[in-house]
Scaffold this motif. Structure first.
Motif, short mmCIF file in Angstrom:
data_model
loop_
_atom_site.label_atom_id
_atom_site.label_comp_id
_atom_site.label_asym_id
_atom_site.label_seq_id
_atom_site.Cartn_x
_atom_site.Cartn_y
_atom_site.Cartn_z
N LEU A 1 0.79 -1.21 0.14
CA LEU A 1 0.00 -0.20 0.05
C LEU A 1 0.86 1.38 0.06
O LEU A 1 0.50 2.34 -0.77
N ARG B 1 -9.14 -6.53 5.90
CA ARG B 1 -8.13 -5.56 6.61
C ARG B 1 -7.26 -4.89 5.13
O ARG B 1 -6.95 -3.78 5.06
N ASN C 1 -8.68 -1.29 2.44
CA ASN C 1 -7.52 -0.44 2.20
C ASN C 1 -7.23 -0.24 0.70
O ASN C 1 -7.21 0.97 0.38
N ASN D 1 -10.26 2.25 -0.73
CA ASN D 1 -9.92 3.46 -0.23
C ASN D 1 -8.87 4.12 -0.99
O ASN D 1 -8.89 5.25 -1.29
#
Length: 110
Positions: free
Chosen positions: A61, A93, A97, A100
């Motif tokens: 990420l 989890r 992410n 988003n």
């Protein structure tokens, strides 16, 4: 399912992001397609960890976010492709992410 998502990213899987501006812009459009396709899937309800590290996906990420900030969309595709391959990406989890980061970085409004 995983194959379908990988097929969206594969043509733009280039960490060096050195295939020209047109291909980079196509990668950005592919990321929109990837986002739309990913939303069709639901996060897993069963916990899974592939290497024993609950937070190992965060490395991906960070690189994805940095690549977005630099406008390197082919690199984003490369890192997403790797994340899908190495991590249980449908874990809540990770899944949320990814959603988003894509939504924010691609300026997607719902």
């Amino acid at each position: 399912m995983k194959k379908k998502l990988e097929d969206i990213l594969k043509p733009y899987d280039n960490w060096f992001n050195d295939s020209g501006e047109e291909k980079n812009n196509q990668a950005r459009e592919a990321l929109h397609t990837f986002y739309t396709e990913l939303l069709k899937y639901k996060p897993s309800k069963i916990y899974e960890s592939r290497d024993g590290m609950h937070t190992s996906y965060i490395r991906f990420l960070v690189v994805i976010k940095k690549a977005f900030m630099e406008g390197k969309y082919m690199r984003v595709c490369n890192e997403l492709f790797s994340l899908i391959h190495y991590e249980p990406f449908l874990q809540s989890r990770i899944y949320f992410n990814i959603i988003n980061v894509l939504k924010e970085s691609l300026n997607i409004r719902d």
